[in-house]
Motif scaffolding. Structure first.
Motif, PDB file in Angstrom:
ATOM      1  N   ALA A  45      36.883  32.303  33.798  1.00 47.47           N
ATOM      2  CA  ALA A  45      35.503  32.511  34.252  1.00 47.47           C
ATOM      3  C   ALA A  45      35.521  33.508  35.413  1.00 47.47           C
ATOM      4  O   ALA A  45      36.423  34.337  35.501  1.00 47.47           O
ATOM      5  N   THR A  46      34.575  33.437  36.333  1.00 44.45           N
ATOM      6  CA  THR A  46      34.393  34.485  37.331  1.00 44.45           C
ATOM      7  C   THR A  46      35.469  34.460  38.414  1.00 44.45           C
ATOM      8  O   THR A  46      35.765  33.404  38.981  1.00 44.45           O
ATOM      9  N   VAL A  47      36.027  35.633  38.682  1.00 46.00           N
ATOM     10  CA  VAL A  47      36.965  35.817  39.793  1.00 46.00           C
ATOM     11  C   VAL A  47      36.168  36.401  40.951  1.00 46.00           C
ATOM     12  O   VAL A  47      35.702  37.543  40.883  1.00 46.00           O
ATOM     13  N   LYS A  48      35.996  35.615  42.013  1.00 48.76           N
ATOM     14  CA  LYS A  48      35.115  36.017  43.112  1.00 48.76           C
ATOM     15  C   LYS A  48      35.857  36.564  44.320  1.00 48.76           C
ATOM     16  O   LYS A  48      35.292  37.346  45.089  1.00 48.76           O
ATOM     17  N   GLU A  49      37.101  36.120  44.511  1.00 50.21           N
ATOM     18  CA  GLU A  49      37.825  36.487  45.727  1.00 50.21           C
ATOM     19  C   GLU A  49      39.323  36.457  45.454  1.00 50.21           C
ATOM     20  O   GLU A  49      39.771  36.085  44.367  1.00 50.21           O
ATOM     21  N   ASP A  50      40.095  36.863  46.478  1.00 48.43           N
ATOM     22  CA  ASP A  50      41.541  36.948  46.310  1.00 48.43           C
ATOM     23  C   ASP A  50      42.162  35.599  45.971  1.00 48.43           C
ATOM     24  O   ASP A  50      43.128  35.529  45.205  1.00 48.43           O
ATOM     25  N   ARG A  51      41.634  34.532  46.522  1.00 48.58           N
ATOM     26  CA  ARG A  51      42.179  33.197  46.210  1.00 48.58           C
ATOM     27  C   ARG A  51      42.010  32.891  44.725  1.00 48.58           C
ATOM     28  O   ARG A  51      42.921  32.347  44.092  1.00 48.58           O
ATOM     29  N   ASP A  52      40.859  33.248  44.170  1.00 45.08           N
ATOM     30  CA  ASP A  52      40.641  33.070  42.730  1.00 45.08           C
ATOM     31  C   ASP A  52      41.654  33.882  41.934  1.00 45.08           C
ATOM     32  O   ASP A  52      42.210  33.395  40.935  1.00 45.08           O
TER      33      ASP A  52
END
Length: 262
Positions: A92-99
């Protein structure tokens, strides 16, 4: 006199192995299809259908569910034992570096070489860089939502890929393309050079996402399969059936139908 090809085909069938020939499309399943089943019960269904390749797309493994390393390791062990290969991981959506870190870790634990998801802005650049470093590919997934979504049309996906490396591509969802009101065969043609994955589903009508059996809706499934062969697509064609309640018989029918088009 029986030919070598006929003998091999017969032997594969008798062993319960998938029948995949050179020049044919490679059929698998997106595991969201069996989201109401346990992993163990899903594997039973996959083995019955002689499906040996999947995309992991169950909700409990998507980034928003915060899956643990142990959950990936447990699933991978079960897939290995069943002779099932997880070739792609839907995040699903990758929003930030942690994702992004978690997506790459999940893919590694599953043994997947492709990640399917979506992202916007500078996150796309970081996905490109990191996946290239890790030897992975990333497919932007088009989607239908009632509210406006960043990637609905082939042109939307192409804009997201502009200026990116060959690491980046498209995980084309045929059903969602139809739901958004676009031509599915045209989408295959436009995205052919970038295809990393194909999600095969049929829908009742545009402007909605009611799934129907393959060939019973508006997605032009036979023509899509023909176009995939025409453009020499070599990746996984993963059946996805988004339906609540028991789906086992419907999926059996869908696999039987799709195999006739390979």
């Amino acid at each position: 006199m029986i030919t070598r090809r006929a003998f091999t085909t017969s032997a594969l069938a008798s062993c319960g192995l998938p029948l995949i020939s050179a020049g044919r499309l490679n059929l698998g399943i997106g595991t969201y299809t069996y989201h109401s089943l346990s992993i163990d019960d899903m594997i039973i269904q996959l083995k019955k259908l002689r499906i040996s390749q999947i995309e992991m797309s169950r909700g409990e493994f998507m980034l928003f569910s915060k899956p643990t390393p142990e959950s990936f390791q447990s699933a991978k062990a079960k897939f290995d034992n069943a002779g099932i290969q997880c070739v792609s991981y839907y995040t699903a959506t990758v929003k930030e570096d942690r994702d992004l870190d978690n997506a790459i870790r999940g893919a590694a634990l599953l043994g997947s070489r492709n990640i399917t998801g979506d992202a916007t802005g500078d996150v796309l650049r970081r996905i490109d860089e990191r996946c290239t470093q890790e030897g992975l590919t990333f497919g932007i997934h088009n989607h239908y939502f009632k509210q406006k979504f960043e990637y609905e049309s082939p042109e939307d996906v192409l804009r997201g890929l502009a200026g990116r490396s060959k690491t980046m591509g498209a995980s084309l969802d045929i059903g969602h393309i139809a739901s958004c009101g676009f031509d599915t065969v045209d989408a295959v043609r436009k995205l052919a050079p970038y295809l990393k994955m194909v999600h095969l589903k049929d829908v009742q009508a545009s402007g909605g996402e009611v799934n129907v059996l393959l060939g019973k809706g508006i997605a032009r499934i036979p023509e899509v399969m023909q176009e995939l062969k025409k453009v020499n697509y070599g990746g996984l064609v993963a059946i996805e059936y988004e339906h609540e309640g028991p789906v086992e018989e419907d999926v059996r029918i869908e696999v039987e139908y799709a195999r006739k088009l390979l």
